[in-house]
Design an enzyme around this catalytic site. Structure first.
Site, PDB file in Angstrom:
ATOM      1  N   GLU A  24       0.824  -1.206   0.000  1.00 21.52           N
ATOM      2  CA  GLU A  24       0.000   0.000   0.000  1.00 21.52           C
ATOM      3  C   GLU A  24       0.862   1.261   0.000  1.00 21.52           C
ATOM      4  OE1 GLU A  24      -0.436  -2.582   1.973  1.00 21.52           O
ATOM      5  OE2 GLU A  24      -2.393  -3.373   1.387  1.00 21.52           O
TER       6      GLU A  24
ATOM      7  N   PRO B  56      10.718 -13.635  -0.563  1.00 26.33           N
ATOM      8  CA  PRO B  56       9.594 -13.890   0.343  1.00 26.33           C
ATOM      9  C   PRO B  56       8.855 -12.602   0.716  1.00 26.33           C
ATOM     10  CG  PRO B  56      11.564 -15.052   1.075  1.00 26.33           C
ATOM     11  CD  PRO B  56      11.991 -14.081   0.021  1.00 26.33           C
ATOM     12  N   ARG B  57       7.554 -12.720   0.913  1.00 21.94           N
ATOM     13  CA  ARG B  57       6.728 -11.556   1.259  1.00 21.94           C
ATOM     14  C   ARG B  57       7.001 -11.064   2.674  1.00 21.94           C
ATOM     15  NH1 ARG B  57       3.675  -7.519  -1.121  1.00 21.94           N
ATOM     16  NH2 ARG B  57       1.937  -6.914   0.215  1.00 21.94           N
TER      17      ARG B  57
ATOM     18  N   GLY C 173      12.560  -3.940   0.683  1.00 27.31           N
ATOM     19  CA  GLY C 173      12.533  -2.802  -0.231  1.00 27.31           C
ATOM     20  C   GLY C 173      13.375  -2.938  -1.475  1.00 27.31           C
ATOM     21  N   GLU C 174      13.728  -4.173  -1.865  1.00 27.82           N
ATOM     22  CA  GLU C 174      14.582  -4.340  -3.035  1.00 27.82           C
ATOM     23  C   GLU C 174      13.899  -5.102  -4.167  1.00 27.82           C
ATOM     24  OE1 GLU C 174      19.113  -4.034  -1.507  1.00 27.82           O
ATOM     25  OE2 GLU C 174      18.263  -6.053  -1.422  1.00 27.82           O
TER      26      GLU C 174
ATOM     27  N   ASN D  62       0.785  -7.492  -6.799  1.00 26.03           N
ATOM     28  CA  ASN D  62       0.784  -6.509  -7.869  1.00 26.03           C
ATOM     29  C   ASN D  62       1.771  -6.855  -9.005  1.00 26.03           C
ATOM     30  OD1 ASN D  62       0.581  -4.214  -9.386  1.00 26.03           O
ATOM     31  ND2 ASN D  62       1.301  -2.815  -7.808  1.00 26.03           N
ATOM     32  N   PRO D  63       1.268  -7.109 -10.208  1.00 23.10           N
ATOM     33  CA  PRO D  63       2.161  -7.438 -11.328  1.00 23.10           C
ATOM     34  C   PRO D  63       2.684  -6.219 -12.075  1.00 23.10           C
ATOM     35  CG  PRO D  63      -0.116  -7.661 -12.037  1.00 23.10           C
ATOM     36  CD  PRO D  63      -0.167  -7.242 -10.568  1.00 23.10           C
ATOM     37  N   LEU D  64       2.355  -5.023 -11.603  1.00 26.27           N
ATOM     38  CA  LEU D  64       2.709  -3.822 -12.360  1.00 26.27           C
ATOM     39  C   LEU D  64       4.173  -3.417 -12.210  1.00 26.27           C
ATOM     40  CD1 LEU D  64      -0.485  -1.654 -11.850  1.00 26.27           C
ATOM     41  CD2 LEU D  64       0.136  -3.086 -13.805  1.00 26.27           C
ATOM     42  N   GLU D  65       4.821  -3.805 -11.111  1.00 25.02           N
ATOM     43  CA  GLU D  65       6.237  -3.467 -10.957  1.00 25.02           C
ATOM     44  C   GLU D  65       7.086  -4.155 -12.024  1.00 25.02           C
ATOM     45  OE1 GLU D  65       7.472  -3.974  -6.937  1.00 25.02           O
ATOM     46  OE2 GLU D  65       6.011  -2.535  -6.164  1.00 25.02           O
TER      47      GLU D  65
END
Length: 433
Positions: A61, A273-274, A314-315, A339-342
């Site tokens: 988010e 990993p998330r 953050g990488e 999210n697949p947009l990155e």
């Protein structure tokens, strides 16, 4: 009103258990034990009052709101902008992206006294929530204190709608308290209307998650990771990255990887990993399968290792730039995908599982533009899923032209759909007049 009073009473009763859950979570992630006073609305001084609060639950988010928050800072340089999160990883992301440009703290637990202290401490002019973040007690108190309420990027899946309808005495008054709801698609707008949103106070602004871009920090991370991947790049090793993995995703990726390396022996698998508390468990899983492993946390160069574990925060976005093919975790079970947009921003070919319900509209747009591959297997059996995933991956690795076409198409979808941040800022300005 009765439903809200009952909700407040229930949360007071459950408060010891909520705190216990935080303590249990902190065993694997000690950051959950830090700043506990903020969970009760006791924000540290000096926090400036009279500004705008934006709540972003966690990392995803925060990243999605980046463009919106930057525009908010430019539009209201005289006001303090406070960004709240609920998770330590989200907190770290706020500090990384914005530093001291914003005030930051944890959103308190939604118990009456905590949210009252929170609002008394900050005295905001406006509070902005995102997607499905509905905090009935805090929202009610904001409305009672004449704090403007805005929901941006509103998302309400058919599954969530069905669940919320069981709680309409609590949820419907909650969403009717918003001065405006900006939805990320027409379908989501219709779901909010079915739940009782006021037609005059809801509109479709598009999806904030398309408003992504590169910044200096990401570019610096790209360079840093490139140095660690230099031997792999020099040897022209293909790189497959599986992003934001949950339990079960790694086992699936490793099973698929074992099949693919029978033909593509030099393939490098990158696992991201998330949740940081799972880093060590994922490392053990890789080693248990007899695979050689490099860990990002050890800052070692990747030479001939088969798996690179990105056990860092953050990488992910920077890492996407170095992959040849990217698979989104959380899409092979009931998580709903990520999210697949990155990866699309970097023109990368994307493979997802059958469950992308959290990104239904984005996935549909990518599919309609031939910009994404979605697997069909809905079975939760690793053997069946790995069979389809490995075949799809092998075929794509051997088809450079298809990789390029998929990546370019995905990038065009991102560009075409940008602009939701600006429309959201315009609504903020309207409500703040």
């Amino acid at each position: 009103m009765f439903a809200l009073l009952l909700y407040r009473l229930l949360l007071l009763i459950l408060l010891p258990f909520l705190l216990l859950a935080l303590v249990i979570r902190s065993k694997n992630n000690p950051a959950y034990r830090a700043r506990l006073t903020e969970r009760f609305g006791l924000f540290p001084k000096p926090f400036k009052q009279g500004g705008i609060i934006v709540h972003a639950a966690s990392v995803g988010e925060v990243i999605a709101l980046k463009s919106f928050i930057e525009q908010l800072l430019d539009t209201y340089p005289e006001l303090p902008i406070t960004v709240t999160t609920f998770t330590p990883t989200g907190s770290a992301q706020v500090n990384k992206l914005f530093g001291n440009k914003v005030q930051h703290g944890y959103l308190p637990l939604d118990v009456f006294f905590a949210s009252k202290l929170f609002l008394h401490r900050l005295k905001p002019k406006m509070m902005i929530f995102m997607e499905t973040e509905l905090w009935p007690n805090l929202i009610s108190q904001c409305a009672d204190n004449k704090v403007k309420l805005l929901l941006v990027n509103g998302r309400l899946s058919a599954k969530s709608l069905k669940s919320y309808k069981k709680l309409t005495p609590l949820i419907t008054p909650c969403i009717q308290r918003f001065d405006h709801i900006l939805c990320q698609s027409q379908e989501n707008l219709e779901h909010y209307l079915q739940l009782g949103a006021k037609p005059q106070s809801i509109s479709n602004s598009g999806n904030l998650k398309f408003d992504i871009s590169l910044n200096n920090d990401i570019q610096a991370k790209q360079t840093e990771l490139a140095n660690l991947l230099k031997p792999a790049k020099q040897n022209q090793r293909p790189i497959w990255l599986i992003a934001s993995t949950h339990e079960g995703d790694e086992a699936l990726a490793l099973a698929s990887y074992q099949k693919v390396i029978a033909e593509q022996a030099d393939l490098l698998l990158v696992i991201v990993p998330r949740h940081p508390e799972r880093f060590d468990a994922v490392a053990k899983l890789c080693l248990a399968q007899g695979l050689s492993l490099a860990r990002r946390s050890e800052n070692s160069v990747v030479n001939n290792e088969q798996v690179w574990l990105l056990d860092s925060l953050g990488e992910l976005m920077a890492a996407c730039s170095h992959a040849d093919i990217i698979t989104m975790g959380g899409s092979f079970s009931q998580i709903g995908g990520h999210n697949p947009l990155e990866p699309a921003l970097f023109k990368k070919p994307i493979i997802v599982g059958s469950d992308m319900s959290n990104f239904k509209e984005i996935t549909q747009q990518l599919l309609e533009s031939s910009a994404l591959i979605q697997l069909n297997t809905e079975s939760h059996q690793t053997s069946e899923q790995s069979e389809e995933l490995s075949k799809t991956l092998s075929a794509l690795l051997n088809d450079k032209h298809k990789q390029t076409v998929l990546g370019e198409s995905a990038y065009q979808v991102v560009l075409t759909n940008q602009g939701a941040s600006q429309r959201s800022i315009e609504k903020v300005q309207e409500l703040m007049q």
